[in-house]
Scaffold this active site. Sequence first.
Site: not given
Length: 352
Positions: A116, A279, A309
């Site tokens: 991430c 993020h 995501n």
Amino acid sequence: MMNSRIAGIGHYLPERIVPNEEIAPGMGVDSAWIVERTGIRERRFAKAGEETPTTMGAIAARIAIERAGITPSDVDFIVFATMSADYLVPGCGVLLQRELGVTHTEIGALDIRNQCSGFLYALSVADKFIKTGTYRNILVVGAERQSCNLDFSARGRDVAMLFADGAGAVILQPTSQPGRGILSTHLHADGTHAEELSIINPGSHGKYHFRKYKPQYLNAENDFVHQNDGPFEPGYLYTGVFKGFLVIKKAFEKFPAVICEAVCRNNLTVDQVDLFVLHQANLRILEFVQRKMNIPDEKVWNNIQQYGNTTSASVPIALSELWEAGKIREGQLLCLAAFGSGFTWASALIRW
């Protein structure tokens, strides 16, 4: 020493829209259950056999290259961030070079595996190459195809409801304007809890890390055990761990800290930041960070509700959407931040 600036930006999202209602029944939940925990209502899944991190990254890259006013042959270095590479070996950087048709230039291609936080790590590496005068047109890509590795049963729902596919890219170039471009980047990691958000297989670990650091994940037969539910079958696609509470707890701590680090390092305050591009891990995490730091709604861009995501792709996708929507103006101060597996976390402060 010159700063680097984002000269072009682009993103790509697969056409296939997958609403919660499509995946929730197999996981033993309903759409409301997913929304309550994540904020996600739908996501995008790539076409099997047609779309990969490389092909999606190439589409985003071509858009960024065109917007930067250059050609693919002008790119003199590639940094590719992904946790779902087309191959275990080689990495996506060289595959992207081939996809763009620039293998004849023989430019270097670097792969970043920081999940991430991958795009921000990649951006930081590229920024240093620009600052030192090593390269002038660096292509930075974050791309993921995760839908093919998810377990859409009750056992895998904590992971499967979150992750999705997409790509984003930027072109970095030097700027001689003082106080513009990437002002600073900040990278951190703590491997203490590396297995708590992990994909264990395939791998060459031979259970070394479990025996030394995580014996609780081994059963009497010395096999890997899932946190909730017995050993995985051989060849299972997503043989991994996701300890949601620990991950969220760490994200609550590290997101605000790394944002504050970026603004303080530049003798600024959080109030002076015009836009926060975070993020898209989980909407509940993002809402917590916003409340804790007293950030008004107009300074935050969230798209996890529609896209899920997309790990390393989420920051450049959000940044590209902001730019396309005309919400980024010259002179604005942007703070980018991410937290993810490793654990790793990072931030960047940019004067557009």
